[in-house]
Write an enzyme that holds these catalytic residues in place. Structure first.
Site: not given
Length: 587
Positions: A38, A47, A44, A79, A81, A36
């Site tokens: 972030d 966005y 992290d 991911n 988004s 993974d």
């Protein structure tokens, strides 16, 4: 002795074939590590489309370089988004990833889900699409990958693909996610250390040729099944393999590749309901062990069992070389004293002992559970065609069984959603299975032995089951599992091995790590609270839809693609920003 019988169909020719689609590097556990982004590799930043905000986590570069030096391929599965929400552009994402590689070194592949939660895609974790895509791009299978991440979605995606998972928690990781994870390490360097340790523990060394080897696993059917990879490793180097097992494991022993002869004998220090120790009977056991004529013995045990009582009897029987896992001081009872950390998956525990004794899996035999193909019959005619869902509600340890009321509700929900449901159980469970199947399933309780049960599971789209022997049959047959797992023992040690799985149940319940055979908490809360709708969601996550057929031949599925082939390794490519099957794929 209850029985001592040489099985004609268990001879060497039945055990040397590694099975179709089983190429590769044999006993090596992992080909690739999928990470993974972030919270795992970098801080992290929600966005993030700004490469200047990329901050590697402490020790990340050194940890990744250790994996590269060990020959493991690396991919990122993430991911994002923010693409769907318009928080950043594809070009900005590409520049962020270029900065990650500048700081952490190159990755062999990048795989991004650009969708939001409501898109219903197959790639957004916890769906397994990113894991499948990365494994295919790296020329391997999910079963030979480790997924490292910081939240439960990462672990769920790993398990649903059949990969291994290592959780590295952060302050945002929920306690229930930590409790449910198959393996937890505090930092990325610690996760890498665990991956390399597990890899080294089963790595082939100098092979040791052997004549007759006595292998031992005196326990239940599930225990014998998870020992199968270790037994195959011994068989690869031995002229003859004799398995000593108890009555509860005999039926499973008959399904294992690599066994030439079976000696059935209950051991008082292993059996859960033992008879008194009898001097004459013990003397007969020593005589029987001497008659095997073993050149060496490998004693496989569970983590809470001692090999030393049997090692003493084997010494009295004249066995010259004995290997076992033992935390207790063995004196002169063991020639190979092996130690394994707590929590290691049982199949790997067995493989590591075999390797320590000089017997590693050869190239072409993958380190996973297997059954003898000639020992698994076709499903019974009343099942018509493959593609049903099997529910096995019972267990010899009631703490691990699905509560009957819940099992009936699951059958009702599955049937209502259009699934064909088959309910199975042992000879003493006919009343239970009749009660459960009355909600809309086909009742086969009490009508099958273990081999016939394997044949039924082989034709299934999925198995819904607790932590009991049929879960390991499904793993050996590559049939997806919805695991109703009571946390009385660690999931990472006893969960279905290297098969697509969704775990359900309260992993932090009060019964956790008690090893209780009977539920110590009134109401069986670890499983009773499961919503049948969650089982339907689990099947969808595993790609099982109502009426989904299994292999149309009814044959067990194999490593690799659904058609039994393996994709070749993808060549290096420049980073691209092209959706591939909904997954944003890169280098």
């Amino acid at each position: 002795m209850r029985r001592d019988q040489k099985e004609p169909d268990q001879r060497r020719s039945a055990r040397v074939d590694p099975g179709p689609g089983r190429g590769g590097s044999g006993g090596v556990l992992f080909d690739a590590v999928l990470l993974d982004r972030d919270g795992t590799l970098v801080e992290d930043v929600p966005y993030n489309g700004d490469p200047d905000k990329v901050r590697p986590l402490p020790g990340a570069r050194e940890a990744l370089d250790r994996l590269r030096a060990a020959g493991l391929r690396l991919a990122v599965v993430t991911n994002q988004s923010g693409l769907a929400r318009g928080c950043f552009t594809a070009g900005q994402l590409d520049r962020v990833h270029a900065r990650v590689e500048e700081l952490l070194g190159p990755f062999d592949s990048w795989h991004v889900c650009p969708h939001d939660d409501d898109a219903g895609c197959d790639c957004r974790k916890p769906a397994p699409g990113l894991v499948h895509a990365a494994a295919a791009r790296l020329g391997t299978t999910p079963q030979r990958c480790v997924v490292v991440g910081d939240i439960g979605r990462d672990m769920a995606a790993a398990l649903a693909a059949g990969a291994h998972g290592v959780l590295v928690p952060t302050p945002v990781t929920r306690p229930e996610e930590v409790a449910a994870a198959p393996c937890v390490r505090p930092t990325l360097p610690a996760a890498v250390e665990e991956i390399l340790r597990r890899q080294a523990a089963v790595a082939p060394g100098a092979p040791r040729a052997a004549g007759t080897v006595l292998v031992v696993r005196s326990d239940s059917a599930g225990d014998v099944l998870v020992t199968g990879p270790g037994i195959r490793a011994v068989a690869a180097h031995a002229r003859r393999v004799v398995l000593l097992c108890g009555p509860r494991g005999r039926a499973a022993a008959e399904l294992l590749p690599g066994v030439d002869e079976i000696v059935e004998w209950p051991l008082e220090w292993i059996d859960p309901d033992p008879g008194p120790v009898d001097a004459d009977r013990t003397h007969r056991l020593v005589q029987r062990l001497a008659a095997v004529g073993a050149d060496e013995a490998v004693i496989f045990t569970s983590f809470h069992q001692s090999p030393l009582p049997l090692a003493l009897l084997l010494r009295l029987a004249g066995v010259p070389r004995i290997a076992a896992i033992s935390d207790d001081y063995p004196g002169s009872l063991l020639d190979v004293r092996h130690r394994v950390p707590a929590g290691v998956p049982e199949p790997e525990r067995a493989l590591s002992l075999a390797a320590a004794a000089g017997h590693a899996l050869p190239g072409g035999d993958q380190p996973r559970l297997r059954l003898r193909r000639d020992a698994v019959p076709a499903p019974p005619p009343q099942l018509d065609r493959p593609g049903y869902v099997v529910l096995h509600p019972g267990s010899t340890a009631t703490a691990r069984a699905c509560p009957p009321e819940l099992a009936a509700r699951i059958v009702r929900a599955l049937a209502g959603a259009g699934h064909r449901v088959v309910v199975t159980g042992g000879p003493g469970e006919s009343e239970l299975t009749a009660r459960v199947a009355a909600a809309g399933g086909v009742d086969l309780g009490g009508r099958t032995g273990l081999a016939e049960l394997a044949g039924i599971i082989a034709g299934a789209s999925a198995l819904v089951v607790g932590n009991t022997g049929p879960a390991h049959l499904a793993a050996a047959l590559d049939v997806p599992v919805v695991s109703l797992f009571a946390p009385t023992v660690p999931y990472g040690q006893w969960g279905p091995y290297r098969v697509p799985t969704v775990r359900l149940g309260d992993a932090g319940a009060a019964c956790r790590d008690t090893r209780a055979a009977t539920c110590p908490v009134p109401g069986h809360p670890c499983l009773a609270g499961i919503d049948p709708g969650a089982v339907l969601d689990a099947l969808r996550l595993l790609g099982v839809r109502a009426g989904t057929p299994a292999d149309p031949t009814g044959a067990p599925r194999r490593d690799g693609d659904p058609d039994g082939t393996r994709r070749g390794a993808a060549g290096a490519a420049d980073r691209v920003a092209v959706p591939a099957g909904g997954v944003w794929s890169g280098r």
